[in-house]
Scaffold this motif. Structure first.
Motif: not given
Length: 361
Positions: A11-26
Protein backbone atom coordinates in the motif's frame (compact mmCIF):
# COMPACT_ATOMS: atom_id res chain seq x y z
CA UNK A 1 11.48 -11.84 -0.43
CA UNK A 2 9.52 -14.20 1.80
CA UNK A 3 6.21 -15.80 0.95
CA UNK A 4 4.38 -13.52 3.36
CA UNK A 5 5.87 -10.42 1.73
CA UNK A 6 4.81 -11.63 -1.72
CA UNK A 7 1.20 -12.28 -0.59
CA UNK A 8 0.73 -8.97 1.30
CA UNK A 9 -0.28 -6.11 -1.03
CA UNK A 10 1.98 -3.13 -1.00
CA UNK A 11 0.00 0.00 0.00
CA UNK A 12 1.47 3.29 -1.08
CA UNK A 13 0.43 6.14 1.29
CA UNK A 14 -0.57 9.20 -0.70
CA UNK A 15 -2.28 12.43 0.38
CA UNK A 16 -5.53 11.12 -1.12
CA UNK A 17 -5.82 8.10 1.17
CA UNK A 18 -4.27 9.76 4.24
CA UNK A 19 -6.67 12.67 4.42
CA UNK A 20 -10.42 12.14 4.46
CA UNK A 21 -12.85 14.74 3.25
CA UNK A 22 -14.30 16.95 5.98
CA UNK A 23 -17.68 18.69 6.10
CA UNK A 24 -16.82 22.43 6.24
CA UNK A 25 -18.01 24.63 9.08
CA UNK A 26 -19.58 27.10 6.68
CA UNK A 27 -21.77 24.34 5.24
CA UNK A 28 -22.73 23.28 8.79
CA UNK A 29 -23.85 26.82 9.61
CA UNK A 30 -25.68 27.05 6.28
CA UNK A 31 -27.64 23.88 7.09
CA UNK A 32 -28.60 25.34 10.48
CA UNK A 33 -29.76 28.64 8.94
CA UNK A 34 -31.84 26.89 6.30
CA UNK A 35 -33.36 24.49 8.84
CA UNK A 36 -34.48 27.23 11.25
CA UNK A 37 -35.68 29.43 8.39
CA UNK A 38 -37.87 26.64 7.04
CA UNK A 39 -39.12 25.93 10.55
CA UNK A 40 -40.05 29.58 11.09
CA UNK A 41 -41.88 29.77 7.78
CA UNK A 42 -43.83 26.57 8.43
CA UNK A 43 -44.78 27.34 12.04
CA UNK A 44 -45.47 31.07 11.84
CA UNK A 45 -47.30 31.11 8.51
CA UNK A 46 -49.59 28.24 9.48
CA UNK A 47 -50.08 29.56 13.04
CA UNK A 48 -49.64 26.16 14.69
CA UNK A 49 -47.26 27.42 17.39
CA UNK A 50 -44.85 30.07 18.61
CA UNK A 51 -41.09 30.48 18.79
CA UNK A 52 -40.73 27.43 21.05
CA UNK A 53 -42.09 25.16 18.32
CA UNK A 54 -39.87 26.98 15.81
CA UNK A 55 -36.78 26.05 17.86
CA UNK A 56 -37.89 22.43 18.35
CA UNK A 57 -38.79 21.86 14.71
CA UNK A 58 -35.69 23.74 13.54
CA UNK A 59 -33.50 21.48 15.67
CA UNK A 60 -35.06 18.36 14.18
CA UNK A 61 -34.69 19.68 10.63
CA UNK A 62 -31.09 20.69 11.33
CA UNK A 63 -30.11 17.23 12.55
CA UNK A 64 -31.80 15.57 9.58
CA UNK A 65 -30.24 18.00 7.11
CA UNK A 66 -26.82 17.66 8.69
CA UNK A 67 -26.98 13.88 8.45
CA UNK A 68 -27.94 14.07 4.77
CA UNK A 69 -25.44 16.77 3.74
CA UNK A 70 -22.50 15.39 5.73
CA UNK A 71 -23.23 11.92 4.41
CA UNK A 72 -22.65 13.15 0.87
CA UNK A 73 -19.22 14.50 1.83
CA UNK A 74 -17.84 12.33 4.65
CA UNK A 75 -19.77 9.10 4.29
CA UNK A 76 -22.59 7.61 6.35
CA UNK A 77 -20.53 6.63 9.39
CA UNK A 78 -18.82 10.01 9.80
CA UNK A 79 -22.10 11.81 9.11
CA UNK A 80 -23.88 9.80 11.78
CA UNK A 81 -21.12 10.63 14.26
CA UNK A 82 -21.33 14.32 13.38
CA UNK A 83 -25.13 14.29 13.77
CA UNK A 84 -24.95 12.77 17.27
CA UNK A 85 -22.27 15.27 18.27
CA UNK A 86 -24.56 18.07 17.17
CA UNK A 87 -27.45 16.49 19.08
CA UNK A 88 -25.36 16.30 22.27
CA UNK A 89 -24.23 19.92 21.92
CA UNK A 90 -27.81 21.01 21.30
CA UNK A 91 -29.05 19.15 24.38
CA UNK A 92 -26.33 20.79 26.47
CA UNK A 93 -27.33 24.21 25.16
CA UNK A 94 -31.00 23.55 25.88
CA UNK A 95 -30.10 22.50 29.42
CA UNK A 96 -28.11 25.69 30.03
CA UNK A 97 -30.67 28.07 28.51
CA UNK A 98 -33.27 27.81 31.33
CA UNK A 99 -30.58 28.41 33.95
CA UNK A 100 -29.24 31.41 32.05
CA UNK A 101 -32.79 32.70 31.63
CA UNK A 102 -33.49 32.40 35.35
CA UNK A 103 -30.26 34.18 36.27
CA UNK A 104 -30.89 36.98 33.80
CA UNK A 105 -34.48 37.43 35.00
CA UNK A 106 -33.41 37.55 38.65
CA UNK A 107 -30.67 40.10 37.99
CA UNK A 108 -32.74 42.32 35.70
CA UNK A 109 -35.81 42.41 37.94
CA UNK A 110 -34.13 42.13 41.32
CA UNK A 111 -31.42 44.76 40.95
CA UNK A 112 -33.86 47.62 41.42
CA UNK A 113 -34.11 47.23 45.22
CA UNK A 114 -30.51 46.32 45.95
CA UNK A 115 -30.04 49.17 48.41
CA UNK A 116 -29.29 49.72 52.07
CA UNK A 117 -32.95 50.11 52.97
CA UNK A 118 -33.77 46.63 51.68
CA UNK A 119 -30.96 44.94 53.62
CA UNK A 120 -31.26 47.10 56.75
CA UNK A 121 -35.00 47.24 57.51
CA UNK A 122 -37.92 44.87 57.96
CA UNK A 123 -41.57 45.02 56.91
CA UNK A 124 -42.75 46.25 60.31
CA UNK A 125 -45.20 49.18 59.97
CA UNK A 126 -44.93 49.07 56.16
CA UNK A 127 -48.27 49.61 54.42
CA UNK A 128 -49.44 48.92 50.90
CA UNK A 129 -48.57 52.46 49.76
CA UNK A 130 -45.09 52.49 51.27
CA UNK A 131 -42.27 52.03 48.79
CA UNK A 132 -39.75 51.22 51.50
CA UNK A 133 -39.44 48.04 53.53
CA UNK A 134 -36.79 45.38 53.34
CA UNK A 135 -35.93 41.76 54.05
CA UNK A 136 -33.51 42.10 56.96
CA UNK A 137 -35.78 40.05 59.22
CA UNK A 138 -36.13 37.35 56.53
CA UNK A 139 -32.36 37.18 55.98
CA UNK A 140 -31.79 36.75 59.71
CA UNK A 141 -34.46 34.06 59.88
CA UNK A 142 -33.04 32.15 56.91
CA UNK A 143 -29.49 32.17 58.29
CA UNK A 144 -30.59 31.02 61.74
CA UNK A 145 -33.03 28.35 60.58
CA UNK A 146 -30.77 26.86 57.92
CA UNK A 147 -27.75 27.11 60.22
CA UNK A 148 -29.44 25.20 63.04
CA UNK A 149 -30.81 22.64 60.59
CA UNK A 150 -27.31 22.15 59.15
CA UNK A 151 -25.87 21.61 62.64
CA UNK A 152 -28.40 18.83 63.18
CA UNK A 153 -28.54 17.26 59.73
CA UNK A 154 -24.84 17.11 58.74
CA UNK A 155 -23.54 15.03 61.69
CA UNK A 156 -26.56 12.73 61.64
CA UNK A 157 -26.46 12.32 57.86
CA UNK A 158 -22.71 11.71 57.63
CA UNK A 159 -22.71 9.25 60.55
CA UNK A 160 -25.68 7.43 59.05
CA UNK A 161 -23.87 7.13 55.70
CA UNK A 162 -20.72 5.89 57.44
CA UNK A 163 -22.74 3.18 59.15
CA UNK A 164 -24.38 2.09 55.88
CA UNK A 165 -21.06 1.90 54.00
CA UNK A 166 -18.56 0.75 56.62
CA UNK A 167 -20.58 -1.20 59.20
CA UNK A 168 -24.12 -1.81 57.96
CA UNK A 169 -24.97 -5.36 56.94
CA UNK A 170 -28.14 -7.39 56.76
CA UNK A 171 -31.78 -6.41 57.04
CA UNK A 172 -31.32 -3.50 59.41
CA UNK A 173 -29.07 -1.62 56.98
CA UNK A 174 -31.43 -2.45 54.12
CA UNK A 175 -34.35 -1.09 56.12
CA UNK A 176 -32.48 2.15 56.79
CA UNK A 177 -31.70 2.56 53.08
CA UNK A 178 -35.34 1.96 52.22
CA UNK A 179 -36.61 4.63 54.61
CA UNK A 180 -33.93 7.07 53.46
CA UNK A 181 -35.09 6.58 49.88
CA UNK A 182 -38.70 7.12 50.96
CA UNK A 183 -37.78 10.30 52.86
CA UNK A 184 -35.98 11.66 49.81
CA UNK A 185 -39.28 12.18 48.03
CA UNK A 186 -41.30 13.37 51.01
CA UNK A 187 -43.19 16.63 50.33
CA UNK A 188 -41.97 19.57 52.38
CA UNK A 189 -45.43 20.28 53.74
CA UNK A 190 -45.52 16.79 55.28
CA UNK A 191 -42.34 17.57 57.21
CA UNK A 192 -43.92 20.82 58.35
CA UNK A 193 -47.08 19.05 59.50
CA UNK A 194 -45.01 16.48 61.38
CA UNK A 195 -43.10 19.15 63.30
CA UNK A 196 -46.32 21.12 63.86
CA UNK A 197 -48.11 18.15 65.40
CA UNK A 198 -45.11 16.97 67.42
CA UNK A 199 -43.08 20.01 68.45
CA UNK A 200 -45.38 23.04 68.22
CA UNK A 201 -48.58 21.48 69.54
CA UNK A 202 -47.01 19.10 72.10
CA UNK A 203 -43.41 19.79 73.12
CA UNK A 204 -43.46 23.60 72.98
CA UNK A 205 -46.23 23.66 75.61
CA UNK A 206 -43.76 22.38 78.20
CA UNK A 207 -41.64 25.53 77.78
CA UNK A 208 -44.41 28.11 77.30
CA UNK A 209 -46.80 27.64 80.24
CA UNK A 210 -48.98 25.15 78.39
CA UNK A 211 -49.43 27.28 75.24
CA UNK A 212 -48.15 26.16 71.82
CA UNK A 213 -45.60 28.52 70.31
CA UNK A 214 -44.32 29.08 66.79
CA UNK A 215 -40.57 29.49 66.50
CA UNK A 216 -37.67 29.47 64.10
CA UNK A 217 -36.31 26.41 65.90
CA UNK A 218 -39.42 24.46 64.87
CA UNK A 219 -38.74 25.48 61.28
CA UNK A 220 -35.17 24.23 61.68
CA UNK A 221 -36.47 20.84 62.79
CA UNK A 222 -38.66 20.61 59.69
CA UNK A 223 -35.74 21.59 57.47
CA UNK A 224 -33.59 18.96 59.19
CA UNK A 225 -36.09 16.29 58.19
CA UNK A 226 -35.83 17.46 54.59
CA UNK A 227 -32.03 17.71 54.56
CA UNK A 228 -31.23 14.34 56.15
CA UNK A 229 -32.02 11.98 53.24
CA UNK A 230 -30.12 14.11 50.73
CA UNK A 231 -27.02 14.19 52.92
CA UNK A 232 -27.20 10.46 53.70
CA UNK A 233 -27.58 9.38 50.07
CA UNK A 234 -24.94 11.73 48.66
CA UNK A 235 -22.43 10.92 51.41
CA UNK A 236 -23.06 7.19 50.99
CA UNK A 237 -22.29 7.37 47.28
CA UNK A 238 -19.13 9.41 47.88
CA UNK A 239 -17.85 6.99 50.51
CA UNK A 240 -18.38 4.07 48.14
CA UNK A 241 -16.20 5.81 45.56
CA UNK A 242 -13.18 5.85 47.89
CA UNK A 243 -10.74 3.22 46.53
CA UNK A 244 -10.55 0.02 48.56
CA UNK A 245 -6.72 -0.12 48.54
CA UNK A 246 -6.66 3.04 50.67
CA UNK A 247 -8.58 1.26 53.40
CA UNK A 248 -6.58 -1.96 52.99
CA UNK A 249 -3.26 -0.12 53.21
CA UNK A 250 -4.38 1.60 56.39
CA UNK A 251 -5.54 -1.68 57.92
CA UNK A 252 -2.24 -3.34 56.92
CA UNK A 253 -0.37 -0.71 58.93
CA UNK A 254 -2.41 -1.57 61.98
CA UNK A 255 -4.65 1.51 61.96
CA UNK A 256 -8.06 0.77 63.53
CA UNK A 257 -11.18 1.11 61.43
CA UNK A 258 -12.55 4.21 63.14
CA UNK A 259 -9.29 6.08 62.62
CA UNK A 260 -9.09 4.92 59.00
CA UNK A 261 -12.55 6.35 58.40
CA UNK A 262 -11.68 9.59 60.16
CA UNK A 263 -8.22 10.15 58.66
CA UNK A 264 -8.43 8.50 55.22
CA UNK A 265 -11.97 7.85 54.00
CA UNK A 266 -13.69 11.08 55.04
CA UNK A 267 -10.94 13.46 53.81
CA UNK A 268 -10.81 11.65 50.46
CA UNK A 269 -14.58 11.92 50.00
CA UNK A 270 -14.80 15.45 51.43
CA UNK A 271 -15.46 17.34 48.14
CA UNK A 272 -18.36 15.09 47.24
CA UNK A 273 -19.75 15.22 50.76
CA UNK A 274 -19.60 19.02 50.71
CA UNK A 275 -21.47 19.05 47.40
CA UNK A 276 -24.24 16.90 48.86
CA UNK A 277 -24.44 19.08 51.97
CA UNK A 278 -24.74 22.23 49.89
CA UNK A 279 -27.51 20.66 47.80
CA UNK A 280 -29.37 19.96 51.02
CA UNK A 281 -28.73 23.50 52.27
CA UNK A 282 -30.02 24.96 49.01
CA UNK A 283 -33.19 22.89 49.27
CA UNK A 284 -33.73 23.90 52.89
CA UNK A 285 -33.15 27.59 52.18
CA UNK A 286 -35.78 27.56 49.44
CA UNK A 287 -38.56 25.84 51.39
CA UNK A 288 -41.68 27.87 52.17
CA UNK A 289 -44.38 25.53 53.48
CA UNK A 290 -42.57 24.30 56.64
CA UNK A 291 -41.65 27.85 57.69
CA UNK A 292 -45.19 29.05 57.12
CA UNK A 293 -46.66 26.19 59.18
CA UNK A 294 -44.37 26.22 62.21
CA UNK A 295 -42.66 29.66 62.24
CA UNK A 296 -45.54 31.91 61.25
CA UNK A 297 -43.54 34.43 59.25
CA UNK A 298 -43.38 37.67 61.25
CA UNK A 299 -42.91 41.04 59.57
CA UNK A 300 -40.55 42.24 62.30
CA UNK A 301 -37.02 41.27 63.31
CA UNK A 302 -36.64 38.37 65.76
CA UNK A 303 -33.13 37.25 66.60
CA UNK A 304 -34.31 34.53 69.02
CA UNK A 305 -35.08 31.31 67.10
CA UNK A 306 -36.44 29.63 70.22
CA UNK A 307 -39.15 32.14 71.06
CA UNK A 308 -41.71 33.73 68.76
CA UNK A 309 -42.29 33.46 65.05
CA UNK A 310 -39.72 34.11 62.36
CA UNK A 311 -39.68 34.78 58.64
CA UNK A 312 -37.41 33.45 55.92
CA UNK A 313 -36.41 34.66 52.48
CA UNK A 314 -38.45 31.99 50.70
CA UNK A 315 -41.54 32.84 52.76
CA UNK A 316 -40.87 36.55 52.23
CA UNK A 317 -40.84 36.02 48.45
CA UNK A 318 -44.13 34.14 48.67
CA UNK A 319 -45.77 36.83 50.79
CA UNK A 320 -44.57 39.72 48.65
CA UNK A 321 -45.52 38.00 45.40
CA UNK A 322 -49.08 37.61 46.71
CA UNK A 323 -49.27 41.17 48.08
CA UNK A 324 -51.53 43.64 46.28
CA UNK A 325 -49.10 46.53 46.68
CA UNK A 326 -47.45 47.78 43.51
CA UNK A 327 -44.14 47.90 45.39
CA UNK A 328 -44.28 44.26 46.51
CA UNK A 329 -43.11 42.56 43.25
CA UNK A 330 -39.83 44.47 43.28
CA UNK A 331 -39.20 43.38 46.86
CA UNK A 332 -40.03 39.77 45.93
CA UNK A 333 -37.58 39.72 43.01
CA UNK A 334 -34.80 41.26 45.09
CA UNK A 335 -35.39 38.75 47.88
CA UNK A 336 -35.21 35.90 45.36
CA UNK A 337 -31.94 37.27 43.99
CA UNK A 338 -30.61 37.58 47.54
CA UNK A 339 -31.55 33.98 48.32
CA UNK A 340 -29.77 32.66 45.21
CA UNK A 341 -26.71 34.80 45.94
CA UNK A 342 -26.63 33.59 49.55
CA UNK A 343 -26.70 29.93 48.52
CA UNK A 344 -24.03 30.61 45.88
CA UNK A 345 -21.73 32.28 48.41
CA UNK A 346 -22.13 29.42 50.88
CA UNK A 347 -21.43 26.86 48.13
CA UNK A 348 -18.27 28.62 46.96
CA UNK A 349 -17.02 28.98 50.53
CA UNK A 350 -17.64 25.30 51.27
CA UNK A 351 -15.89 24.25 48.05
CA UNK A 352 -12.85 26.37 48.88
CA UNK A 353 -12.64 24.88 52.36
CA UNK A 354 -12.90 21.35 50.97
CA UNK A 355 -10.14 21.98 48.41
CA UNK A 356 -7.68 22.95 51.15
CA UNK A 357 -7.54 19.31 52.22
CA UNK A 358 -4.23 17.76 51.05
CA UNK A 359 -5.75 14.32 50.42
CA UNK A 360 -8.24 15.74 47.91
CA UNK A 361 -5.73 17.56 45.71
Amino acid sequence: MSLVDREMPQVVMTPDNIRSRRFPLVANLLVAVVAFAVSAVVVLTTGIGNWVLVIVLGGVLYLAGLNFAAGRVEGKRAARNRMWQAAIHTACLLAVLPLASVIWTLISKGAGRLDGDFFGTSMANIGARDANGGAYHAIVGTLEQVGIATLFAVPLGVLGAIYLVEYGRGRFAGTIRFFVDVMTGIPSIVAGLFVLSFWVLVVSKWFNDGNPEYSGFAASLALTVLMLPTIVRSTEEMLRLVPGPLREGSYALGVPQWKTILKIVLPTAAPGIVTGVMLAVARAAGETAPVLLVAGGLARINFDPFSGGQASLALYVYQQAADASKFAPARAWTAALTLVALVLILTIAAKLLARRNKLTR
